[in-house]
Design a protein around this motif. Structure first.
Motif, PDB file in Angstrom:
ATOM      1  N   PHE A   1     132.095  24.045  55.879  1.00  0.00           N
ATOM      2  CA  PHE A   1     131.515  22.730  55.610  1.00  0.00           C
ATOM      3  C   PHE A   1     132.600  21.768  55.146  1.00  0.00           C
ATOM      4  O   PHE A   1     133.667  22.198  54.685  1.00  0.00           O
ATOM      5  CB  PHE A   1     130.394  22.843  54.557  1.00  0.00           C
ATOM      6  CG  PHE A   1     130.882  23.191  53.172  1.00  0.00           C
ATOM      7  CD1 PHE A   1     131.146  24.508  52.827  1.00  0.00           C
ATOM      8  CD2 PHE A   1     131.080  22.206  52.209  1.00  0.00           C
ATOM      9  CE1 PHE A   1     131.597  24.842  51.564  1.00  0.00           C
ATOM     10  CE2 PHE A   1     131.524  22.522  50.930  1.00  0.00           C
ATOM     11  CZ  PHE A   1     131.782  23.838  50.609  1.00  0.00           C
ATOM     12  N   LYS A   2     132.317  20.484  55.296  1.00  0.00           N
ATOM     13  CA  LYS A   2     133.225  19.451  54.798  1.00  0.00           C
ATOM     14  C   LYS A   2     132.386  18.350  54.172  1.00  0.00           C
ATOM     15  O   LYS A   2     131.242  18.114  54.595  1.00  0.00           O
ATOM     16  CB  LYS A   2     134.063  18.846  55.949  1.00  0.00           C
ATOM     17  CG  LYS A   2     135.060  19.810  56.574  1.00  0.00           C
ATOM     18  CD  LYS A   2     136.224  20.085  55.684  1.00  0.00           C
ATOM     19  CE  LYS A   2     137.233  21.097  56.139  1.00  0.00           C
ATOM     20  NZ  LYS A   2     136.966  22.108  57.055  1.00  0.00           N
ATOM     21  N   ILE A   3     132.945  17.670  53.167  1.00  0.00           N
ATOM     22  CA  ILE A   3     132.248  16.556  52.548  1.00  0.00           C
ATOM     23  C   ILE A   3     132.997  15.275  52.912  1.00  0.00           C
ATOM     24  O   ILE A   3     134.215  15.166  52.676  1.00  0.00           O
ATOM     25  CB  ILE A   3     132.165  16.731  51.020  1.00  0.00           C
ATOM     26  CG1 ILE A   3     131.346  17.996  50.708  1.00  0.00           C
ATOM     27  CG2 ILE A   3     131.537  15.510  50.359  1.00  0.00           C
ATOM     28  CD1 ILE A   3     131.388  18.434  49.277  1.00  0.00           C
ATOM     29  N   VAL A   4     132.288  14.357  53.528  1.00  0.00           N
ATOM     30  CA  VAL A   4     132.886  13.086  53.928  1.00  0.00           C
ATOM     31  C   VAL A   4     131.988  11.979  53.384  1.00  0.00           C
ATOM     32  O   VAL A   4     130.802  11.910  53.737  1.00  0.00           O
ATOM     33  CB  VAL A   4     133.008  12.970  55.470  1.00  0.00           C
ATOM     34  CG1 VAL A   4     133.648  11.642  55.866  1.00  0.00           C
ATOM     35  CG2 VAL A   4     133.808  14.138  56.040  1.00  0.00           C
ATOM     36  N   GLY A   5     132.557  11.144  52.512  1.00  0.00           N
ATOM     37  CA  GLY A   5     131.748  10.096  51.883  1.00  0.00           C
ATOM     38  C   GLY A   5     130.643  10.730  51.062  1.00  0.00           C
ATOM     39  O   GLY A   5     130.901  11.584  50.205  1.00  0.00           O
ATOM     40  N   ASN A   6     129.419  10.362  51.388  1.00  0.00           N
ATOM     41  CA  ASN A   6     128.290  10.908  50.630  1.00  0.00           C
ATOM     42  C   ASN A   6     127.507  11.928  51.450  1.00  0.00           C
ATOM     43  O   ASN A   6     126.356  12.208  51.165  1.00  0.00           O
ATOM     44  CB  ASN A   6     127.372   9.743  50.204  1.00  0.00           C
ATOM     45  CG  ASN A   6     126.583  10.091  48.968  1.00  0.00           C
ATOM     46  OD1 ASN A   6     127.047  10.867  48.117  1.00  0.00           O
ATOM     47  ND2 ASN A   6     125.380   9.552  48.869  1.00  0.00           N
ATOM     48  N   ASP A   7     128.154  12.462  52.469  1.00  0.00           N
ATOM     49  CA  ASP A   7     127.487  13.428  53.345  1.00  0.00           C
ATOM     50  C   ASP A   7     128.201  14.768  53.344  1.00  0.00           C
ATOM     51  O   ASP A   7     129.435  14.829  53.252  1.00  0.00           O
ATOM     52  CB  ASP A   7     127.439  12.897  54.787  1.00  0.00           C
ATOM     53  CG  ASP A   7     126.456  11.752  54.928  1.00  0.00           C
ATOM     54  OD1 ASP A   7     125.416  11.783  54.248  1.00  0.00           O
ATOM     55  OD2 ASP A   7     126.756  10.813  55.689  1.00  0.00           O
ATOM     56  N   LEU A   8     127.397  15.804  53.467  1.00  0.00           N
ATOM     57  CA  LEU A   8     127.960  17.147  53.610  1.00  0.00           C
ATOM     58  C   LEU A   8     127.662  17.618  55.032  1.00  0.00           C
ATOM     59  O   LEU A   8     126.503  17.625  55.462  1.00  0.00           O
ATOM     60  CB  LEU A   8     127.319  18.086  52.576  1.00  0.00           C
ATOM     61  CG  LEU A   8     127.882  19.506  52.477  1.00  0.00           C
ATOM     62  CD1 LEU A   8     127.730  20.036  51.056  1.00  0.00           C
ATOM     63  CD2 LEU A   8     127.218  20.463  53.449  1.00  0.00           C
ATOM     64  N   PHE A   9     128.706  17.964  55.752  1.00  0.00           N
ATOM     65  CA  PHE A   9     128.564  18.451  57.131  1.00  0.00           C
ATOM     66  C   PHE A   9     128.815  19.963  57.135  1.00  0.00           C
ATOM     67  O   PHE A   9     129.863  20.406  56.652  1.00  0.00           O
ATOM     68  CB  PHE A   9     129.579  17.772  58.051  1.00  0.00           C
ATOM     69  CG  PHE A   9     129.383  16.291  58.174  1.00  0.00           C
ATOM     70  CD1 PHE A   9     128.586  15.761  59.187  1.00  0.00           C
ATOM     71  CD2 PHE A   9     130.000  15.420  57.286  1.00  0.00           C
ATOM     72  CE1 PHE A   9     128.413  14.394  59.310  1.00  0.00           C
ATOM     73  CE2 PHE A   9     129.826  14.046  57.401  1.00  0.00           C
ATOM     74  CZ  PHE A   9     129.023  13.524  58.408  1.00  0.00           C
TER      75      PHE A   9
END
Lengths: 312, 394
Positions: free
Chosen positions: A199-207
């Motif tokens: 997983f990766k966190i970009v801005g306020n989202d977790l992908f």
């Protein structure tokens, strides 16, 4: 719109009397090239290898590196050298800085984050712990985590907004833990066979990447709304890691095919690049892909024992 | 109107000519080949029409039996692959002879007493390859299996289900076994009856009711609470007893992952199995159910490692601290069989480093044991290309 080269030629021919004494052929060709590169958007420029992080300058080649952590403020790369039970640091230009093994107390480190105060949090597979390393106090404290009465098996680790995000390998869920290591929220892959693998966190989202389903789940960290599922529309062999660029494109690392497959934000296939091999810029059992804060694409290669960094 | 008349006239003259040609074609063949050998209840249409030349070249051919093309390709010229394989084979299970184009393994191209031009009895065809399956089991044999009706449960060409089953196993069982009867037979079973293959062997067994030969000790003793003490048992429940495996959880690469929280039951049956390890099938089948890409990628390579009995010969299937979950360090896994190469070969080990990566040289620096298109499963041609990767001055 930039003029096509043929149009330029006509313009030049039309203005022959004026231009010829001023602009030489070399300058003209240079200008053509410059216009070509200005006309091509950044995303269309091919990726090229810029540097390699290697273990040899430390006196020992890396052995099965598994993760990369980038400290933007200190402009440093930290590589988890799993089979050598140590962490290596490099500057932004790839120059080796130091090696750290907590006086031989690390046991199969797997992933890490570094807090601003110099505290390192490390996933140690050999101890099944989230280990806190206080560099100043020279203290190493392993923490065995549990949730709902079951032991947590930490895998990938991220820190965002002062809280930890840990992939629990036992069931493929991502756990959000506060500073006291208490679980605050769980991100599950409902209906998935094996759960998430990265997983990766970009801005306020977790992908999060669901390997068996070949899908990306997008969770909002701001609310408890259900995940948006993005199906990746090209069959991959063994997707193991993902990175998300500033445009929302997904870069999926295919461990068995030894290449990177790129999808647009709705999961449509865009292109793939890199090839299997041992030479510079080729991949062998790659394990993790991520963007560094300077927009460069970093790939941790377990098989070739190095971190390859690409730019465009 | 005149055009129609013209076509009909043409047809009137041409059709008999074609028929005469076909008949004369087969008549020539049957001068030597006994016509009786090509007669049966079912006759392949080209044979019946006397069109021997549609498959055979009467003078010379590259392929055995004077065939125009290799048998699979030849069949495909009429029996279009997409008609029976569906639209794209992605993710579907294809029967190995079908994938290899070996139609004649099961079918007789000329005639047969059985529908579908099956060569002899269908079960005989199946057992010809599936030699490890007994025709009859000591204790109980499933009725369709005993009658040789493999096709009741399995599809012969391509399937969407594991082991080429027609549907999911439970659905398949319920087609014949009524739910009421099942409930009666499993009286006192604490949860919904499902996952039939977890306890029963669909072919046969030494035990009654097709119950698999090896029973999990707590199940054998009817001591369900050892595992079912509350909620769905997780991996930890298994590891409480299987302590030797519990060490594998602490390895870099391991298989302890499942969204159900119990990774053991992906490969093992918690109740009964055909082997002491209570595996859910043959090891390669189990591995393939997740690692289809590995099998597919290497299956058509020109040079492949001679068949090994199971994946566990080289890989530690629970977990390992080595690349690709190898059983042992570096070349040691290869040297267990390749003893000579372990003693006398290109320098290997810690002191010899691959100049491209700085990694120590092992067998897999040059070989890819699962298969490549180069002799000895080399990564590149051993004539030159592979060597000059490192030995640039040569």
């Amino acid at each position: 719109m930039y003029p096509m080269p043929s149009q330029l030629l006509i313009i030049k021919q039309g203005a022959r009397e004026v231009i010829r004494p001023v602009v030489s052929t070399r300058v003209f060709l240079g200008a053509l090239l410059a216009i070509f590169f200005m006309a091509v958007p950044v995303w269309a420029v091919p990726w090229h290898h810029v540097l390699t992080l290697r273990g040899e300058p430390s006196g020992l080649a890396m052995n099965m590196p598994t993760a990369l952590f980038v400290d933007k403020e200190r402009s440093r790369y930290y590589v988890v050298d799993a089979a050598n039970n140590r962490l290596l640091s490099f500057d932004r230009d790839g120059k080796f800085l130091s090696s750290f093994n907590a006086m031989g107390r690390l046991s199969i480190p797997f992933d890490m984050v570094r807090e601003k105060g110099g505290i390192i949090w490390l996933v140690e597979k050999g101890k099944n712990s989230l280990t806190r390393i206080d560099l100043k106090a020279r203290k190493v404290v392993p923490n065995i985590l549990s949730f709902n009465g079951r032991t947590v098996y930490p895998d990938r680790l991220k820190m965002h907004g002062g809280v930890f995000y840990i992939l629990n390998k036992a069931n493929g869920d991502i756990l959000c833990l506060d500073a006291d290591l208490k679980v605050k929220r769980v991100f599950s892959c409902n209906g998935c066979r094996l759960g998430f693998v990265d997983f990766k966190i970009v801005g306020n989202d977790l992908f999060a990447l669901a390997q068996a389903e070949q899908s990306v789940y997008r969770f909002s960290l701001g609310d408890d709304s259900p995940a948006k599922v993005i199906h990746l529309q090209k069959k991959m062999e063994f997707p193991c890691s993902l990175a998300v660029d500033s445009l929302g494109n997904f870069f999926i690392l295919d461990r068995h095919a030894d290449h990177v497959v790129v999808f647009d934000p709705v999961g449509r296939f865009k292109y793939s690049f890199l090839q299997p091999g041992e030479a510079q810029g080729r991949l062998h059992f790659p394990w993790e892909i991520s963007f560094d804060p300077w927009g460069r694409l970093c790939i941790v290669e377990e098989g070739n024992g190095r971190v390859e960094i690409f730019n465009r | 109107m005149s055009r129609v008349v013209l076509w009909l006239t043409l047809l009137f003259w041409v059709a008999p000519v074609c028929a005469v040609h076909a008949a004369s074609e087969s008549a020539v063949c049957f001068k030597c080949h006994k016509k009786a050998d090509f007669s049966a209840k079912i006759v392949h249409r080209p044979v019946a029409q006397g069109k021997c030349e549609s498959c055979h070249n009467p003078h010379v051919a590259r392929y055995k039996g004077l065939l125009q093309k290799p048998d699979g390709q030849l069949c495909e010229s009429c029996h279009k692959k997409r008609e029976w394989l569906g639209n794209g084979a992605g993710g579907r299970v294809i029967h190995e002879p079908v994938r290899q184009g070996q139609c004649l393994k099961c079918h007789d191209p000329h005639k047969s007493e059985v529908k579908g031009l099956v060569h002899g009895k269908l079960a005989d065809r199946c057992f010809a390859c599936h030699k490890d399956l007994p025709k009859k089991f000591e204790g109980s044999t499933h009725s369709p299996y005993a009658k040789g009706r493999c096709i009741v449960c399995h599809l012969p060409h391509v399937a969407d289900n594991y082991q080429m089953l027609r549907t999911s196993p439970d659905k398949l069982c319920l087609k014949c076994h009524q739910r009421k009867a099942l409930n009666k037979a499993h009286k006192g079973y604490p949860v919904e009856i499902k996952d039939c293959l977890s306890c029963h062997n669909p072919h046969g067994s030494k035990r009654k009711y097709l119950i698999r030969n090896f029973l999990h000790e707590p199940f054998k003793k009817n001591n369900c609470k050892v595992c079912h003490s509350g909620g769905q048992p997780g991996t930890e429940v298994c590891l409480k007893c299987h302590k030797d495996i519990s060490k594998k959880v602490l390895t870099l690469h391991n298989h302890f992952t499942s969204s159900t929280g119990n990774s053991c039951i992906i490969c093992h049956s918690p109740h009964a199995g055909d082997t002491s390890g209570l595996l859910k099938g043959r090891q390669a089948q189990i591995c393939r159910s997740c690692h289809e890409d590995t099998f597919k990628r290497d299956q058509d390579k020109i040079y492949r490692h001679p068949k090994v009995s199971h994946c566990g010969e080289c890989h530690n299937v629970h977990g390992s601290n080595r690349l690709a979950m190898f059983r042992s360090e570096g070349s040691a896994v290869c040297e267990r069989c390749h003893e000579t190469q372990g003693k006398f070969t290109h320098p290997l080990g810690d002191k010899v480093r691959d100049p491209r990566t700085g990694q120590k040289m092992t067998c897999i620096s040059c070989h890819k044991p699962m298969g490549t298109d180069y002799k000895y499963e080399l990564l590149l041609s051993g004539e030159k290309d592979l060597c000059i990767q490192c030995h640039r001055n040569y």
